[in-house]
Enzyme design. Structure first.
Site, short mmCIF file in Angstrom:
data_model
loop_
_atom_site.label_atom_id
_atom_site.label_comp_id
_atom_site.label_asym_id
_atom_site.label_seq_id
_atom_site.Cartn_x
_atom_site.Cartn_y
_atom_site.Cartn_z
NE ARG A 19 44.59 74.99 35.91
CZ ARG A 19 45.34 76.39 35.08
NH1 ARG A 19 44.53 77.09 35.04
NH2 ARG A 19 46.98 76.07 35.45
CG PHE A 20 45.02 73.18 31.26
CD1 PHE A 20 44.71 74.10 30.97
CD2 PHE A 20 46.07 72.82 31.75
CE1 PHE A 20 44.96 75.34 31.17
CE2 PHE A 20 46.36 74.34 33.04
CZ PHE A 20 45.84 74.75 32.16
CE LYS A 38 49.39 65.63 31.92
NZ LYS A 38 50.34 66.27 32.17
CG ASP A 133 53.94 72.18 41.06
OD1 ASP A 133 54.38 71.83 43.03
OD2 ASP A 133 53.35 71.41 41.31
#
Length: 274
Positions: A19-20, A38, A133
């Site tokens: 997403r980012f 990343k 998560d």
């Protein structure tokens, strides 16, 4: 690209996108090794929660450094526009890809993967960190097949105290624990529930709680009606089912801790049953 990053690494092909930002393979001429980088665009961080999640992960990885089953942080670089997080490269893909490709796994193979996962979760909990998560997408493998727990953006520090509770609805529909969805305060055992769902999927090739929509899936999780359909569990041992019941127990106070899971006979036997 950040100048200090460019001086140390050569950015290569894209290997993932989120997403980012984007994940690239990068190469270090000094070490002769490849890593994952990343690259996060700061202008895509819409609010303080987004920023907090992405700033939290490198700090937690630094704190957990040294555990062979947790993704290893290598470097962090930051400039005005980007945050670059360099980690070890997990060329073996993730558990989600493995289960989609192969379906249900033999018990001994599932037990080998599961023991590494619970070892990583146990290390987090002893250190006072809840991942929050745990899902197959965040379970990576290096080129030698060793498991690496990744993506600590939703993680929370509870300090290692049993009575230190957390709150906030985080997680992923199939894997989130019912107490999270109820809006109650909860403890680190939410990770044990999620790991139980992963074990169920590895043994059955299908999730224990599901619906046509996320809302229906959440309702199934809240009911927590754990079943073992004969067509999926015909060859699964009673010991494995016993462990699943004790991990996906709706009452978190009766649910096993990570340490207790690692001492369960099925885990200690490596999934080898009589």
């Amino acid at each position: 690209m950040c100048e200090s990053l460019r001086l140390k690494y050569q950015l290569c092909e894209e290997i993932g996108r989120g997403r980012f930002g984007t994940v690239y393979r990068c190469f270090s001429p000094v070490t002769g090794e490849s890593y994952a980088c990343k690259t996060i665009e700061k202008n895509l961080l819409l609010d303080s929660t987004d920023r907090e999640c992405l700033e939290k992960e490198p700090k937690i990885l630094q704190f957990l450094a040294g555990d062979s089953n947790i993704l290893r942080l290598v470097d962090i670089y930051e400039d005005d526009n980007y945050l670059h997080v360099v980690t070890e490269l997990c060329a073996g893909g993730d558990l989600y890809e493995r289960v989609v490709a192969r379906g249900a796994l033999p018990e001994a193979e599932a037990a080998g993967i599961f023991r590494q996962l619970m070892s990583a979760i146990g290390r987090c909990h002893v250190t006072g960190i809840a991942h929050r998560d745990v899902k197959p997408d965040n379970v990576l493998f290096d080129s030698e097949g060793n498991l690496k727990l990744a993506d600590f953006g939703s993680a929370e520090w509870f300090g290692g105290y049993e009575d230190r509770m957390m709150n906030g609805v985080v997680g992923t529909p199939y894997y989130v624990a019912p107490e999270v969805l109820m809006g109650r305060d909860y403890n680190e055992k939410v990770d044990v529930w999620s790991a139980g769902v992963i074990l169920y999927i590895m043994l059955a090739g299908a999730p224990p709680f599901f619906g046509e929509t996320p809302a229906e899936t959440f309702e199934a999780v809240l009911r927590a009606n754990l079943r073992f359909p004969t067509r999926l569990f015909r060859s699964v041992s009673p010991e494995a089912k016993d462990l699943l019941r004790k991990m996906m127990c709706k009452d978190p106070y009766r649910r096993l801790s990570a340490e207790q899971v690692l001492r369960h006979p099925w885990v200690m036997s490596g999934g080898e049953t009589r």
